[in-house]
Design a protein around this motif. Structure first.
Motif, PDB file in Angstrom:
ATOM      1  N   LYS A   1       1.830   4.256  -3.556  1.00  0.00           N
ATOM      2  CA  LYS A   1       1.762   5.722  -3.560  1.00  0.00           C
ATOM      3  C   LYS A   1       2.994   6.380  -4.183  1.00  0.00           C
ATOM      4  O   LYS A   1       2.949   7.548  -4.548  1.00  0.00           O
ATOM      5  CB  LYS A   1       1.606   6.241  -2.126  1.00  0.00           C
ATOM      6  CG  LYS A   1       0.360   5.750  -1.420  1.00  0.00           C
ATOM      7  CD  LYS A   1       0.367   6.209   0.032  1.00  0.00           C
ATOM      8  CE  LYS A   1      -0.808   5.633   0.799  1.00  0.00           C
ATOM      9  NZ  LYS A   1      -0.782   6.023   2.236  1.00  0.00           N
TER      10      LYS A   1
ATOM     11  N   LYS B   1       0.833  -1.213   0.000  1.00  0.00           N
ATOM     12  CA  LYS B   1       0.000   0.000   0.000  1.00  0.00           C
ATOM     13  C   LYS B   1       0.861   1.254   0.000  1.00  0.00           C
ATOM     14  O   LYS B   1       0.563   2.232  -0.700  1.00  0.00           O
ATOM     15  CB  LYS B   1      -0.945  -0.026   1.203  1.00  0.00           C
ATOM     16  CG  LYS B   1      -2.033  -1.082   1.071  1.00  0.00           C
ATOM     17  CD  LYS B   1      -2.768  -1.335   2.373  1.00  0.00           C
ATOM     18  CE  LYS B   1      -3.719  -0.230   2.729  1.00  0.00           C
ATOM     19  NZ  LYS B   1      -4.558  -0.589   3.898  1.00  0.00           N
ATOM     20  N   THR B   2       1.933   1.220   0.771  1.00  0.00           N
ATOM     21  CA  THR B   2       2.855   2.361   0.779  1.00  0.00           C
ATOM     22  C   THR B   2       3.550   2.496  -0.567  1.00  0.00           C
ATOM     23  O   THR B   2       3.685   3.596  -1.108  1.00  0.00           O
ATOM     24  CB  THR B   2       3.908   2.194   1.894  1.00  0.00           C
ATOM     25  OG1 THR B   2       3.246   2.063   3.154  1.00  0.00           O
ATOM     26  CG2 THR B   2       4.843   3.391   1.943  1.00  0.00           C
TER      27      THR B   2
ATOM     28  N   LEU C   1      -5.310   2.588  -4.428  1.00  0.00           N
ATOM     29  CA  LEU C   1      -4.191   3.508  -4.246  1.00  0.00           C
ATOM     30  C   LEU C   1      -3.418   3.697  -5.552  1.00  0.00           C
ATOM     31  O   LEU C   1      -2.983   4.813  -5.867  1.00  0.00           O
ATOM     32  CB  LEU C   1      -3.253   2.981  -3.150  1.00  0.00           C
ATOM     33  CG  LEU C   1      -3.792   3.061  -1.716  1.00  0.00           C
ATOM     34  CD1 LEU C   1      -2.892   2.277  -0.762  1.00  0.00           C
ATOM     35  CD2 LEU C   1      -3.900   4.514  -1.257  1.00  0.00           C
TER      36      LEU C   1
ATOM     37  N   ASP D   1      -5.221   6.046  -7.830  1.00  0.00           N
ATOM     38  CA  ASP D   1      -5.121   7.446  -7.374  1.00  0.00           C
ATOM     39  C   ASP D   1      -3.721   8.024  -7.558  1.00  0.00           C
ATOM     40  O   ASP D   1      -3.508   9.212  -7.343  1.00  0.00           O
ATOM     41  CB  ASP D   1      -5.504   7.542  -5.891  1.00  0.00           C
ATOM     42  CG  ASP D   1      -6.997   7.317  -5.658  1.00  0.00           C
ATOM     43  OD1 ASP D   1      -7.772   7.550  -6.613  1.00  0.00           O
ATOM     44  OD2 ASP D   1      -7.371   6.909  -4.547  1.00  0.00           O
ATOM     45  N   SER D   2      -2.776   7.185  -7.960  1.00  0.00           N
ATOM     46  CA  SER D   2      -1.388   7.626  -8.078  1.00  0.00           C
ATOM     47  C   SER D   2      -1.206   8.637  -9.212  1.00  0.00           C
ATOM     48  O   SER D   2      -1.713   8.443 -10.322  1.00  0.00           O
ATOM     49  CB  SER D   2      -0.469   6.427  -8.335  1.00  0.00           C
ATOM     50  OG  SER D   2       0.838   6.866  -8.674  1.00  0.00           O
TER      51      SER D   2
END
Length: 288
Positions: free
Chosen positions: A140, A136-137, A161, A164-165
């Motif tokens: 991004k 998840k990290t 995620l 949304d990057s």
């Protein structure tokens, strides 16, 4: 070689801590090479040299070969990030760089494309054994093939995620949709994304994918251009289940889909009629 440079080289070899600082930014590569032989040189001093972009590549190769300095992580990182470092040295260093630092370096357009692809390959190699929180990290901050791999993994939170990057490109997402192993859940997430679901090429790709839920594909048909509808109707690779709805959409727009021989015209069965009824009801409700 000028006398001034000779004197600076001599000073670089023997300078003490208080004299080293003014030599770290010397314009002469020979002075810097002499300075690297100085026994009073500290890790902080070498780090300054390792971050310079106006030195020849052989200086960074010298630093990388010296065990005194390369064991220091900040120096190793600086050498790997520096575009002047020889490619062979950068690649050998990359295996010892931390994951999130690799992700950051892989986005640098100052580095050769072949090196960035190598970094992405190293990261992708680690993805199967990563904890969900790490993925998840990572979603991004990564770009390119790493984002595609994370989307393909299909973890809903990770996919969201990735979508949304700011580093995700339409061309990358188009590739994901067109791959046969992309999960239905991932296709649903893409189709429901407020940004990507409004992209024409993304909608077209979703309609073409046999794993896209029929209700979603039918919903997108209304926004597809007539020329593309004709092409979809005539294309044998387009899922059979969507063909009746394409046919109906063409008829609704006053078009006669003559591009398919009569024996290949697709009929709408009772289950498909239910989908049309639901879709029509939804449209009427929206218009009200």
């Amino acid at each position: 070689m000028t006398e001034t440079e000779e004197s600076r080289i001599e000073l670089a070899r023997t300078a003490r801590e208080d004299e080293i600082a003014r030599l770290l930014h010397d314009v002469s590569p020979n002075v810097i090479k002499a300075l690297l032989q100085n026994r009073y040189l500290s890790e902080d001093d070498v780090l300054v040299i390792a971050t310079r972009k106006n030195l020849p590549s052989d200086i960074f190769a010298i630093i990388a070969k010296d065990q005194r300095w390369i064991e220091c992580y900040p120096i190793r990182l600086a050498i790997t990030k520096n575009p002047k470092t020889p490619l062979s040295v950068s690649i050998s260093m990359a295996r010892y760089i931390r994951l999130f630092d690799l992700a950051e370096i892989s986005r640098s357009h100052f580095l050769p494309l072949v090196f960035r692809h190598k970094l992405e390959a190293i990261i992708i190699e680690k993805i199967p054994t990563m904890a969900l929180g790490v993925k998840k990290t990572l979603a991004k901050i990564v770009s390119g093939d790493v984002l595609l791999k994370l989307i393909q993994d299909g973890y809903p939170d990770v996919v969201k995620l990735c979508l949304d990057s700011p580093y995700l490109l339409e061309s990358h997402l188009y590739k994901v949709i067109n791959r046969q192993n992309t999960t239905i859940g991932t296709l649903k997430t893409i189709a429901g994304h407020p940004n990507w679901s409004n992209r024409y090429m993304i909608r077209l790709a979703l309609v073409r994918n046999e794993h896209t839920p029929l209700s979603i594909a039918v919903h997108f048909l209304e926004t597809i251009k007539i020329t593309d509808l004709r092409e979809l109707y005539a294309d044998p690779s387009v899922p059979v289940t969507i063909k009746p709805f394409i046919h109906q959409q063409l008829l609704n727009r006053g078009e006669q889909p003559n591009s398919i021989p009569e024996e290949q015209v697709f009929e709408i069965d009772e289950e498909d009629e239910d989908v049309i009824d639901q879709y029509t009801d939804a449209q009427e409700h929206t218009e009200e």
